[in-house]
Design a protein around this motif. Structure first.
Motif, PDB file in Angstrom:
ATOM      1  N   TRP B  86       0.838  -1.208   0.000  1.00  0.00           N
ATOM      2  CA  TRP B  86       0.000   0.000   0.000  1.00  0.00           C
ATOM      3  C   TRP B  86       0.867   1.249   0.000  1.00  0.00           C
ATOM      4  O   TRP B  86       0.554   2.237  -0.686  1.00  0.00           O
ATOM      5  CB  TRP B  86      -0.956   0.005   1.194  1.00  0.00           C
ATOM      6  N   HIS B  90       0.314   3.771  -3.029  1.00  0.00           N
ATOM      7  CA  HIS B  90      -0.178   5.135  -2.787  1.00  0.00           C
ATOM      8  C   HIS B  90       0.862   6.170  -3.207  1.00  0.00           C
ATOM      9  O   HIS B  90       0.523   7.208  -3.770  1.00  0.00           O
ATOM     10  CB  HIS B  90      -0.528   5.318  -1.301  1.00  0.00           C
ATOM     11  N   CYS B  93       0.976   6.368  -7.037  1.00  0.00           N
ATOM     12  CA  CYS B  93      -0.208   7.049  -7.591  1.00  0.00           C
ATOM     13  C   CYS B  93      -0.229   8.532  -7.230  1.00  0.00           C
ATOM     14  O   CYS B  93      -0.752   9.358  -7.983  1.00  0.00           O
ATOM     15  CB  CYS B  93      -1.484   6.359  -7.114  1.00  0.00           C
ATOM     16  N   PHE B 112      -2.080  -2.557 -12.366  1.00  0.00           N
ATOM     17  CA  PHE B 112      -3.105  -3.083 -11.465  1.00  0.00           C
ATOM     18  C   PHE B 112      -3.654  -4.422 -11.974  1.00  0.00           C
ATOM     19  O   PHE B 112      -3.968  -5.313 -11.177  1.00  0.00           O
ATOM     20  CB  PHE B 112      -4.214  -2.050 -11.254  1.00  0.00           C
ATOM     21  N   LEU B 149      -7.888   4.454  -5.804  1.00  0.00           N
ATOM     22  CA  LEU B 149      -7.023   3.603  -4.983  1.00  0.00           C
ATOM     23  C   LEU B 149      -7.442   3.639  -3.523  1.00  0.00           C
ATOM     24  O   LEU B 149      -7.438   2.613  -2.835  1.00  0.00           O
ATOM     25  CB  LEU B 149      -5.553   4.050  -5.115  1.00  0.00           C
TER      26      LEU B 149
END
Lengths: 179, 179
Positions: B86, B90, B93, B112, B149
């Protein structure tokens, strides 16, 4: 209330079905506990290393403290981001197929190409992009990909003055464990 | 030997050029210190929050202990892997362009899709793959991708009984910080 967790087992196999975390223990198709699918304590329990109760209590306390503050944390710095990214990439590549399909090869190549363009730390991305030009990703097999990634990681280790990892040991570090 | 690091500055801007870690401090094109390119202590120093010397010494000791044992660690369990993944996703992105090119859109979609097929924890991958089918990735913009996300992450939080994150705050958590 007992500090030692109850070990539920199936009748036929005597494998534990619920771990100390309270989660169902996940097994791979070969019947062995899946390391990447379970918490460490559950994995240890399922492989016969029953953790001590004080270890469980400590972990539980630490987890609660982390969860409480997790949402208010600042964005990761370069070291946390780097460590997270390598953990993610090595784990991903460790599960890359032995005999990859054209789609597998294409997707993993695209992923690394994207990292060279979009990795959040700009100077890291530039260095990685250059590494990709000088050292084409080996998408031919599981071992080929992981040896390539280990080389890429070592190039960064050298750059940062850290010691290099012995790439022959990648399976112990990222897939099978040391014991 | 002084416990307080020397702060080297350029003549013209008075910005520190070397951080407490000994690394050169990296600035973004807009002249602000880059959070994802520097260690937390260096970033704090460059933004005017000079860390205390005991904080530096503690960090240095912790870093040395971590580095010493890093190479002999076992593969990550599902929680360490999840947290790392994560953090990586994160952060990646958060730097996605405001106006993405067709190549940007294609690469992030492919990434993804690959995760739904290859994420090292099989049951996590299956759940994620289903989420992708029900919730197409929003590749249209930086904010769109990050809101998507955040929704995907919250779906996992709900599944694991964790509290949901307020997605309106994603920039504070993953890009800009809370102050």
């Amino acid at each position: 209330m007992s500090a030692t967790p109850e070990i539920q087992t199936t009748n036929k196999t005597l494998k534990p079905i619920v771990g100390v975390s309270g989660r169902t223990i996940v097994y791979d198709k070969d019947g062995k506990p899946c390391r990447a699918c379970n918490t460490l304590l559950d994995f240890q329990m399922a492989t016969g290393k029953k953790p001590k109760s004080d270890q469980i209590n400590q972990t539980s306390l630490v987890n609660k403290a982390i969860e409480k503050d997790e949402y208010r944390q600042d964005p990761p710095d370069v070291e946390v981001l780097g460590k997270s990214s390598w953990t993610f990439m090595h784990s991903l590549c460790a599960k890359y197929p032995e005999n990859p399909s054209p789609k597998d090869k294409n997707q993993i190549s695209t992923f690394f190409d994207m990292l060279g363009r979009m990795y959040p730390c700009d100077w890291c991305a530039e260095d990685f992009s250059q590494y990709l030009k000088d050292n084409k990703v080996d998408t031919s097999s599981n071992d080929g990909l992981n040896m390539w990634l280990c080389g890429a990681h070592n190039a960064v280790n050298v750059k940062l003055g850290k010691k290099e990892f012995d790439c022959q040991l990648w399976k112990k570090r990222w897939r099978d464990g040391w014991e």
